[in-house]
Design an enzyme around this catalytic site. Structure first.
Site, PDB file in Angstrom:
ATOM      1  N   GLY A  10      -4.791  -8.097   4.875  1.00 52.97           N
ATOM      2  CA  GLY A  10      -3.451  -7.548   4.678  1.00 52.97           C
ATOM      3  C   GLY A  10      -3.257  -6.263   5.454  1.00 52.97           C
ATOM      4  O   GLY A  10      -4.054  -5.328   5.358  1.00 52.97           O
ATOM      5  N   GLY A  12      -0.492  -4.276   5.185  1.00 48.39           N
ATOM      6  CA  GLY A  12       0.639  -3.572   4.576  1.00 48.39           C
ATOM      7  C   GLY A  12       0.341  -2.076   4.556  1.00 48.39           C
ATOM      8  O   GLY A  12      -0.467  -1.574   5.349  1.00 48.39           O
ATOM      9  N   PHE A  13       0.966  -1.369   3.629  1.00 48.44           N
ATOM     10  CA  PHE A  13       0.775   0.087   3.574  1.00 48.44           C
ATOM     11  C   PHE A  13      -0.698   0.442   3.415  1.00 48.44           C
ATOM     12  O   PHE A  13      -1.203   1.351   4.064  1.00 48.44           O
ATOM     13  CB  PHE A  13       1.571   0.673   2.407  1.00 48.44           C
ATOM     14  CG  PHE A  13       3.024   0.818   2.723  1.00 48.44           C
ATOM     15  CD1 PHE A  13       3.480   1.898   3.450  1.00 48.44           C
ATOM     16  CD2 PHE A  13       3.939  -0.129   2.311  1.00 48.44           C
ATOM     17  CE1 PHE A  13       4.821   2.039   3.762  1.00 48.44           C
ATOM     18  CE2 PHE A  13       5.285  -0.003   2.615  1.00 48.44           C
ATOM     19  CZ  PHE A  13       5.728   1.085   3.333  1.00 48.44           C
ATOM     20  N   GLU A 169      19.509  -0.788  -4.736  1.00 49.37           N
ATOM     21  CA  GLU A 169      19.793  -0.373  -3.354  1.00 49.37           C
ATOM     22  C   GLU A 169      20.550  -1.464  -2.610  1.00 49.37           C
ATOM     23  O   GLU A 169      21.490  -1.182  -1.856  1.00 49.37           O
ATOM     24  CB  GLU A 169      18.485   0.005  -2.645  1.00 49.37           C
ATOM     25  CG  GLU A 169      17.878   1.252  -3.282  1.00 49.37           C
ATOM     26  CD  GLU A 169      16.606   1.788  -2.636  1.00 49.37           C
ATOM     27  OE1 GLU A 169      16.228   2.918  -2.967  1.00 49.37           O
ATOM     28  OE2 GLU A 169      15.996   1.091  -1.810  1.00 49.37           O
TER      29      GLU A 169
HETATM   30  C1  LIG Z   1      12.262  -4.769  -1.113  1.00 46.38           C
HETATM   31  C2  LIG Z   1      11.219  -3.752  -1.499  1.00 46.38           C
HETATM   32  C3  LIG Z   1      11.538  -2.397  -1.550  1.00 46.38           C
HETATM   33  C4  LIG Z   1      10.562  -1.465  -1.883  1.00 46.38           C
HETATM   34  N1  LIG Z   1      10.895  -0.137  -1.919  1.00 46.38           N
HETATM   35  C5  LIG Z   1       9.950   0.789  -2.173  1.00 46.38           C
HETATM   36  C6  LIG Z   1      10.247   2.185  -2.124  1.00 46.38           C
HETATM   37  O1  LIG Z   1      11.400   2.564  -1.876  1.00 46.38           O
HETATM   38  N2  LIG Z   1       9.242   3.074  -2.354  1.00 46.38           N
HETATM   39  C7  LIG Z   1       7.965   2.659  -2.626  1.00 46.38           C
HETATM   40  O2  LIG Z   1       7.081   3.502  -2.788  1.00 46.38           O
HETATM   41  N3  LIG Z   1       7.665   1.362  -2.701  1.00 46.38           N
HETATM   42  C8  LIG Z   1       8.615   0.419  -2.470  1.00 46.38           C
HETATM   43  N4  LIG Z   1       8.294  -0.907  -2.531  1.00 46.38           N
HETATM   44  C9  LIG Z   1       6.931  -1.278  -2.888  1.00 46.38           C
HETATM   45  C10 LIG Z   1       5.999  -1.119  -1.705  1.00 46.38           C
HETATM   46  O3  LIG Z   1       6.538  -1.797  -0.588  1.00 46.38           O
HETATM   47  C11 LIG Z   1       4.638  -1.664  -2.070  1.00 46.38           C
HETATM   48  O4  LIG Z   1       4.144  -0.907  -3.149  1.00 46.38           O
HETATM   49  C12 LIG Z   1       3.675  -1.561  -0.908  1.00 46.38           C
HETATM   50  O5  LIG Z   1       4.126  -2.369   0.152  1.00 46.38           O
HETATM   51  C13 LIG Z   1       2.269  -1.990  -1.327  1.00 46.38           C
HETATM   52  O6  LIG Z   1       1.431  -1.942  -0.219  1.00 46.38           O
HETATM   53  P1  LIG Z   1       0.250  -2.981  -0.068  1.00 46.38           P
HETATM   54  O7  LIG Z   1      -0.472  -2.611   1.178  1.00 46.38           O
HETATM   55  O8  LIG Z   1      -0.519  -3.084  -1.319  1.00 46.38           O
HETATM   56  O9  LIG Z   1       0.963  -4.396   0.106  1.00 46.38           O
HETATM   57  P2  LIG Z   1       2.012  -4.870   1.201  1.00 46.38           P
HETATM   58  O10 LIG Z   1       2.629  -3.729   1.892  1.00 46.38           O
HETATM   59  O11 LIG Z   1       2.882  -5.846   0.523  1.00 46.38           O
HETATM   60  O12 LIG Z   1       1.101  -5.630   2.266  1.00 46.38           O
HETATM   61  C14 LIG Z   1       0.417  -6.816   1.984  1.00 46.38           C
HETATM   62  C15 LIG Z   1       0.123  -7.496   3.301  1.00 46.38           C
HETATM   63  O13 LIG Z   1      -0.745  -8.594   3.052  1.00 46.38           O
HETATM   64  C16 LIG Z   1      -0.331  -9.700   3.818  1.00 46.38           C
HETATM   65  N5  LIG Z   1      -0.779 -10.921   3.137  1.00 46.38           N
HETATM   66  C17 LIG Z   1      -0.545 -11.282   1.861  1.00 46.38           C
HETATM   67  N6  LIG Z   1      -1.165 -12.455   1.584  1.00 46.38           N
HETATM   68  C18 LIG Z   1      -1.800 -12.814   2.696  1.00 46.38           C
HETATM   69  C19 LIG Z   1      -2.604 -13.931   3.056  1.00 46.38           C
HETATM   70  N7  LIG Z   1      -2.929 -14.895   2.175  1.00 46.38           N
HETATM   71  N8  LIG Z   1      -3.082 -14.006   4.311  1.00 46.38           N
HETATM   72  C20 LIG Z   1      -2.798 -13.052   5.220  1.00 46.38           C
HETATM   73  N9  LIG Z   1      -2.049 -11.969   4.946  1.00 46.38           N
HETATM   74  C21 LIG Z   1      -1.553 -11.856   3.707  1.00 46.38           C
HETATM   75  C22 LIG Z   1       1.180  -9.570   3.869  1.00 46.38           C
HETATM   76  O14 LIG Z   1       1.717 -10.265   4.981  1.00 46.38           O
HETATM   77  C23 LIG Z   1       1.361  -8.065   3.980  1.00 46.38           C
HETATM   78  O15 LIG Z   1       1.417  -7.628   5.302  1.00 46.38           O
HETATM   79  C24 LIG Z   1       9.254  -1.876  -2.195  1.00 46.38           C
HETATM   80  C25 LIG Z   1       8.929  -3.231  -2.162  1.00 46.38           C
HETATM   81  C26 LIG Z   1       9.911  -4.170  -1.806  1.00 46.38           C
HETATM   82  C27 LIG Z   1       9.552  -5.629  -1.767  1.00 46.38           C
END
Ligand SMILES: Cc1cc2nc3c(=O)[nH]c(=O)nc-3n(C[C@H](O)[C@H](O)[C@H](O)COP(=O)(O)OP(=O)(O)OC[C@H]3O[C@@H](n4cnc5c(N)ncnc54)[C@H](O)[C@@H]3O)c2cc1C
Length: 432
Positions: A10, A12-13, A169
């Protein structure tokens, strides 16, 4: 000496932050994501309403890691993990072995088992889904031009389910589209017939924020013409009619589902390690309980602490902070030093409803209005990964601030080649 192999699932953030911050040459890092770009989810609603281009909130991973020779990017969906053999199996990129595995796969939309809603509703959890929603919203008005009176109602009702920050939003942004932009694009159409509904099962919008922010956000939305229905639970949706638990119905072709998320747990993590919200239980070092070489961080990780007895909030800030702590811990691991427990002090939460209308909760005070809105904009800009994108977003925001308009309302529909895919590797790939 060969370097320790870290495989991050992943980008993501959390995943992106970890891979960027781990020092060059200390580890051999592979980061795997189903997309070839990082997505900035907090601004997806602006893509869905034609305020920002998808490219402004998405960053190609290979560009991010151009100068990090020890980071290998792989575009693939993770299919399974084998924690005994220390392997990750993917669909398109083969199998990867690891010394340390970091699961940062975030969350997916939770339909709570309702297959109809899953089939017909529009989620907004990826840039692609935000573009699909934008297409639907914009096509509605093209359809409306030729629709008979019977069909018009479903076209002109937009229903957003979930009164959290995403739903609030998006509803606010739709209300601004209705007021400022659509009447200019379609001068012959009567937009008093366009109804935006925000449906929330709880008794307040922004349920996780302070009472003042809850009340103010609802007040803003109603002032902007959004129909806010509280204590209202969607029971079903067949693509045309939304049915609520209390029997009320709304005709609509556009139901946006922002009512919940569930962890993207890759198969291979045993059920005893998965807790509420489909999150993976971790210790104070983000290590998956019982697996000393597997870590989980960000939305997918569930860590109980005295301050957060039900786990940390699923926020970008938490994901980034956990990644930073894990950078320290990987360095400590290689230097055989003790690990740092993760601690989190919430800097506050915020949400925006419209121009000059935002709510901010700091640990010591809450405030709303114009100043809160500027703070919201500034902090979101600062979180954007590249300087170029920051600048583009700033310019787009400045244009819409002064003109109450944008030029980004493109309907981009799939073509015959949409199913373009990577070739399946033949023969069976060797371990990387
Ligand atoms: C519409 C929306 C608005 C938001 N607004 C806010 C905000 O204003 N402020 C805030 O703090 N938070 C906000 N959030 C929450 C924030 O985006 C999440 O807390 C944050 O993205 C978490 O980061 P992460 O790295 O855990 O997961 P993510 O950023 O979701 O990253 C997960 C990654 O894993 C990848 N992935 C998943 N499964 C697989 C797989 N099987 N194989 C390969 N890749 C995979 C995905 O493609 C993705 O790139 C929002 C969320 C959404 C959906």
């Amino acid at each position: 000496m060969s370097k320790d192999r870290i495989v991050i699932l992943g980008a993501g953030f959390a995943g992106l932050q970890l891979a960027r911050r781990l020092k060059n040459n200390e580890f051999d890092i592979t980061i795997i994501d189903q997309y070839n770009f990082h997505q900035f989810q907090p601004l997806m609603y602006q893509v869905a309403t034609g305020r920002l281009e998808p490219s402004s909130i998405s960053f190609p991973l290979r560009k991010v890691f151009q100068k990090k020779s020890n980071v290998h990017v792989r575009l693939a969906k993770v299919l399974a993990i084998d924690t005994e053999l220390k392997k990750v199996v993917t669909d398109d990129a083969g199998t990867f072995s690891y010394d340390h595995l970091v699961i940062a796969t975030g969350c997916a939309t939770n339909y709570f088992g309702n297959k109809n809603i899953e089939q017909f509703a529009f989620p907004m959890k990826s840039t692609g889904e935000a573009v699909t929603l934008r297409n639907r919203i914009l096509l509605n008005f093209e359809d409306a031009l030729s629709a008979g009176p019977g069909a018009l109602e479903a076209i002109m009702n937009i229903v957003v389910v979930g009164g959290g920050p995403t739903g609030v939003e998006l509803s606010g942004s739709l209300a601004e589209l209705k007021k400022n932009i659509l009447p200019k694009d379609y001068p012959d159409m009567d937009f008093s017939r366009l109804n935006i509904y925000l449906i929330e099962a709880g008794n307040a919008t922004l349920g996780v924020m302070s009472k003042a922010s809850q009340e103010k956000s609802q007040q803003y939305l109603e002032l902007m013409g959004v129909n806010v229905w509280l204590n209202a639970q969607v029971k079903d949706y067949d693509g045309k009619t939304v049915t609520l638990n209390d029997g009320r119905t709304i005709l609509t072709h556009t139901l946006v589902w922002a009512a919940g998320v569930t962890g993207n747990v890759p198969p291979g993590i045993s059920a005893d390690k998965i807790v509420r919200g489909n999150r993976i239980k971790v210790d104070a070092y983000n290590r998956v309980e019982g697996l000393h070489d597997v870590f989980a961080m960000g939305d997918i990780a569930y860590m109980e602490t005295a301050e957060f007895p039900k786990g940390h909030p699923q926020l970008a800030n938490v994901a980034i902070a956990q990644a930073k702590n894990l950078v320290t811990n990987f360095t400590n691991l290689s230097g055989r030093k003790p690990l740092n427990p993760f601690t989190y002090k919430s800097p506050g939460t915020m949400a925006t409803v419209g121009k000059h209308k935002a709510v901010v909760d700091l640990p010591f005070m809450s405030f709303q209005g114009r100043f809160a809105w500027f703070i919201w904009m500034f902090l979101h800009l600062m979180l954007i990964v590249s300087v170029k994108n920051r600048l583009i977003i700033f310019i787009n925001w400045a244009i819409s601030y002064f003109t109450n308009d944008t030029t980004l309302r493109l309907i981009l529909l799939p073509t015959k080649k949409t199913k373009l895919k990577q070739a399946v590797p033949e023969p069976e790939p060797e371990l990387v």
